[in-house]
Each structure stands twice: as C-alpha cells, then as structure tokens.
Motif scaffolding. Structure first.
Motif, mmCIF file in Angstrom:
data_model
loop_
_atom_site.group_PDB
_atom_site.id
_atom_site.type_symbol
_atom_site.label_atom_id
_atom_site.label_comp_id
_atom_site.label_asym_id
_atom_site.label_seq_id
_atom_site.Cartn_x
_atom_site.Cartn_y
_atom_site.Cartn_z
ATOM 1 N N ILE A 98 -40.139 -12.650 -40.247
ATOM 2 C CA ILE A 98 -40.146 -13.864 -39.411
ATOM 3 C C ILE A 98 -39.321 -14.962 -40.080
ATOM 4 O O ILE A 98 -38.533 -15.647 -39.429
ATOM 5 C CB ILE A 98 -41.595 -14.338 -39.130
ATOM 6 C CG1 ILE A 98 -42.335 -13.290 -38.316
ATOM 7 C CG2 ILE A 98 -41.594 -15.664 -38.374
ATOM 8 C CD1 ILE A 98 -43.803 -13.574 -38.118
ATOM 9 N N LEU A 99 -39.497 -15.111 -41.398
ATOM 10 C CA LEU A 99 -38.754 -16.149 -42.117
ATOM 11 C C LEU A 99 -37.241 -15.933 -42.007
ATOM 12 O O LEU A 99 -36.499 -16.862 -41.662
ATOM 13 C CB LEU A 99 -39.182 -16.158 -43.584
ATOM 14 C CG LEU A 99 -38.494 -17.185 -44.467
ATOM 15 C CD1 LEU A 99 -38.876 -18.597 -44.045
ATOM 16 C CD2 LEU A 99 -38.836 -16.992 -45.923
ATOM 17 N N PHE A 100 -36.799 -14.715 -42.246
ATOM 18 C CA PHE A 100 -35.358 -14.429 -42.177
ATOM 19 C C PHE A 100 -34.842 -14.600 -40.746
ATOM 20 O O PHE A 100 -33.730 -15.072 -40.543
ATOM 21 C CB PHE A 100 -35.060 -13.009 -42.696
ATOM 22 C CG PHE A 100 -34.887 -12.944 -44.192
ATOM 23 C CD1 PHE A 100 -35.866 -13.423 -45.043
ATOM 24 C CD2 PHE A 100 -33.749 -12.398 -44.759
ATOM 25 C CE1 PHE A 100 -35.716 -13.366 -46.421
ATOM 26 C CE2 PHE A 100 -33.579 -12.339 -46.140
ATOM 27 C CZ PHE A 100 -34.577 -12.826 -46.964
ATOM 28 N N SER A 101 -35.662 -14.203 -39.771
ATOM 29 C CA SER A 101 -35.256 -14.357 -38.366
ATOM 30 C C SER A 101 -35.112 -15.828 -38.010
ATOM 31 O O SER A 101 -34.187 -16.214 -37.298
ATOM 32 C CB SER A 101 -36.285 -13.713 -37.444
ATOM 33 O OG SER A 101 -36.508 -12.401 -37.812
ATOM 34 N N ASN A 102 -36.067 -16.647 -38.480
ATOM 35 C CA ASN A 102 -36.011 -18.087 -38.199
ATOM 36 C C ASN A 102 -34.804 -18.723 -38.883
ATOM 37 O O ASN A 102 -34.107 -19.547 -38.297
ATOM 38 C CB ASN A 102 -37.281 -18.784 -38.688
ATOM 39 C CG ASN A 102 -38.507 -18.365 -37.908
ATOM 40 O OD1 ASN A 102 -38.392 -17.742 -36.860
ATOM 41 N ND2 ASN A 102 -39.678 -18.698 -38.411
ATOM 42 N N LEU A 103 -34.581 -18.330 -40.127
ATOM 43 C CA LEU A 103 -33.478 -18.932 -40.892
ATOM 44 C C LEU A 103 -32.108 -18.491 -40.369
ATOM 45 O O LEU A 103 -31.137 -19.238 -40.467
ATOM 46 C CB LEU A 103 -33.604 -18.579 -42.378
ATOM 47 C CG LEU A 103 -34.773 -19.234 -43.126
ATOM 48 C CD1 LEU A 103 -34.824 -18.726 -44.555
ATOM 49 C CD2 LEU A 103 -34.656 -20.752 -43.122
ATOM 50 N N ALA A 104 -32.054 -17.281 -39.804
ATOM 51 C CA ALA A 104 -30.771 -16.769 -39.296
ATOM 52 C C ALA A 104 -30.183 -17.697 -38.239
ATOM 53 O O ALA A 104 -28.963 -17.846 -38.141
ATOM 54 C CB ALA A 104 -30.964 -15.367 -38.721
ATOM 55 N N GLY A 105 -31.072 -18.331 -37.470
ATOM 56 C CA GLY A 105 -30.614 -19.237 -36.410
ATOM 57 C C GLY A 105 -29.921 -20.473 -36.934
ATOM 58 O O GLY A 105 -29.197 -21.144 -36.193
ATOM 59 N N LEU A 106 -30.129 -20.785 -38.205
ATOM 60 C CA LEU A 106 -29.496 -21.974 -38.777
ATOM 61 C C LEU A 106 -28.098 -21.678 -39.316
ATOM 62 O O LEU A 106 -27.383 -22.578 -39.718
ATOM 63 C CB LEU A 106 -30.378 -22.555 -39.897
ATOM 64 C CG LEU A 106 -31.744 -23.086 -39.433
ATOM 65 C CD1 LEU A 106 -32.599 -23.484 -40.612
ATOM 66 C CD2 LEU A 106 -31.568 -24.258 -38.495
#
Lengths: 253, 84
Positions: A98-106
C-alpha cells in the motif's frame, strides 16, 4: 481539453492497447504500475533479507529488521495479541504494498493504483478473507458462526442480531476499501486542481495567470507534502484496522 | 463524562466509525433501491433501507463505544491491581 477531462485523464485508468497477435491484452496503466511496484518490492525485500558486507546492504538489512519489529510490536500484537504472530508476513506485505502504491502516485508519469476502487477492493477482500480465516482457525466453523451473536443475547433477539453482525463485518471490509480509495483519489484531485488553477486563470489573462503561479505552486508543494504524509498514514491505518478487526474476531466471547 | 485519553488505536477506530455509519446507510439504501427496482415497490424499500442502515450504523457505534468503555475499565483494574 476541459478541466474535468484533464483531471479524469490523469486519475482514471485507461487501456494501453497492447496486442499479442490477434489477442488484445487487458493491460491498463494501473496494471502496469502494479507490476512495476511488485517487481520493485520483490527486489527491495530480497536485498533487505541479505546481509552484505557493504554499508548500504547492512543499512538496508537493519532497516528491514526494524520494519518487521515495528509491524510486530506496533500493529500485529496490539491488535491481534500473540495469536497474530503467524500472520506477521501478511501485514508486512500489505503495509509495504500500500505504501509503495501510494507513493508511486507522487512520481511524475506514474499512476496511483490505490485511487482505483478495484485495487483497494481486492486488498480489502484479502483482509476480509484473513479475518474470516482467523475466526475459523481460532473458533472452528460453528464457533465462528456463534461469535456473530454476542454473549447474553436473548434467544428472541438472535434472528435480528445475527444478520446485523454479519452485515457489520461486510461493512467493515467495505470501509477498508472506501477509506483508502477516497483518501488517495481526493488527494490527487486536489493536487491536479491546484495546478490547473494557473492555466484556468492564464486563459483569462496571461499576467494574472503568471501572478497566480506563485501562490498555486506554494499550495501545490504544501499539498504534495501532505500527500506524502497521507501515503504513510493510510498504509498504517489500513494495516492497523485489519489487525484490529481480526483481533476482534479472535478475542470475541 | 470524561473523554479520553485516547490511544492512537482509539483514534483510528473512532475516525472509522463515522465512515462505517455512512457506509451502513449507503449500502442498505442501495440494497433497498435495487430491491425496489426488481419488485416495483418504489420508494418503500429504499426508505426502509435508509432506516435499517441508520439502525445498523447506530448499533455499530454503540457497540464500539461499549467495547472501548470495557477496555478502559479493564485497563484501570489492571493498574489498580498493579499498584496494590
């Protein structure tokens, strides 16, 4: 392009149109991002598990150990008790994904896959399956069904309470999906809207557009930093809530 | 009535309760709406869904509040026993 169209184009998933001979492969931008994140996670986790001689490798290994200890002592054991230890690997994977998925959007040109309800729904379904599995494992099949009726409920209230409790569990799983999806989607819409302010005002007057760039960019930077916090926070909340719900099923009397 | 001190876990649960309440109302209303469409009883089942969802949401909120109260009482008991 209209403002709403621009926002939709950046946020919504779209087919990449990849063909394999006559076959149309259903690979979308979100699918591709998810594959990318999975590969990055796999590489990072393999590197974390190894003890190398270089400072970087040792640092990464220590970071991995600290991360697992944090997940065990900060999320799994407070939520599920000692019974949750066998599920530690699931929680570690869930949080990182979830963390990597959320950060990927940035990252520019990357998509936030957690702003897709299908992705968050699938993650919530996995958590729902874990909750049910915990119930069946610790209480047995019939015992798990009995946990849906709280102790001391009069027999004539059972037909009313039982469906309420079953729907409550379904709602909790839905809430897991909706919470993550709504937070990530709204955050990115705000980011895009702030950026588009410059172009909207610029269409009316070029000088005003240039003047609005400074406050809009200031807000944009602030919101990006906030999104960075939200990325960590939502990964933490999703994992913590899964452990709390599983713990409630395990320790229900 | 004294509120708090809340643990980080309580904060997460409390903020989720609002969403759980909203989802309960939304889900039951949607269920009622779909049943209405199928049975042709518009708008009675949708209205019924709103009330059922509201009741369900309240049930979840009250149940969670009671659980937190129980947990706090247990914590106090543990502290008392520990000090003796």
């Amino acid at each position: 392009m209209e403002v709403s169209e621009t926002i939709a184009h950046h946020i919504l998933d779209h087919d990449l149109g990849i063909m394999l001979g006559a076959w149309h492969l259903p690979i979308t931008a979100h699918t591709l991002t998810m594959f990318g994140i999975s590969v990055v996670l796999l590489v990072v986790c393999i590197l974390m598990s190894r003890t190398g001689k270089s400072v970087f490798m040792r640092l990464l290994h220590t970071l991995g150990e600290e991360y697992v200890a944090f997940m065990r002592d900060g999320i799994v054991i407070p939520g599920m008790g000692i019974e949750g230890k066998p599920f530690l690997s699931y929680f570690c994977t869930l949080f990182l994904f979830i963390l990597f998925s959320n950060l990927a959007g940035l990252i520019p040109q990357m998509k936030t896959i957690t702003s897709n309800i299908a992705v968050t729904g699938a993650l919530a379904l996995c958590s729902g399956a874990l909750i049910v599995y915990c119930g069946v494992k610790f209480h047995g099949g019939w015992g798990f069904v009995k946990t849906f009726v709280p102790g001391g409920t009069p027999w004539w209230l059972v037909p009313l309470i039982f469906p309420l409790e079953v729907i409550s569990l379904i709602i909790r799983v839905c809430v897991l999906a909706i919470r993550l999806f709504a937070n990530m989607l709204s955050g990115h819409m705000v980011l895009l809207s702030l950026l588009l302010i410059i172009f909207i005002i610029g269409q009316m007057s070029k000088i005003a557009g240039a003047g609005s760039a400074v406050p809009a960019m200031g807000l944009e930077i602030f919101m990006t930093l906030l999104e960075l916090l939200v990325a960590f926070l939502q990964a933490y909340v999703f994992t913590l809530l899964t452990s709390i719900y599983a713990g409630l099923v395990i320790h229900s009397h | 009535m004294r509120l708090g001190p809340f643990t980080p876990r309580d904060h997460v649960v409390i903020t989720t309760l609002g969403l759980e309440f909203a989802v309960a109302v939304g889900l039951c209303t949607a269920g009622g709406f779909l049943a209405d469409k199928k049975l042709g009883s518009t708008p009675w089942l949708s209205i019924g869904g709103v009330f059922v969802g509201f009741a369900l949401g309240m049930y979840m909120v009250v149940k969670e509040a009671k659980r937190m109260e129980r947990a706090e009482a247990e914590q106090k008991d543990d502290k008392k026993n520990g000090s003796i």
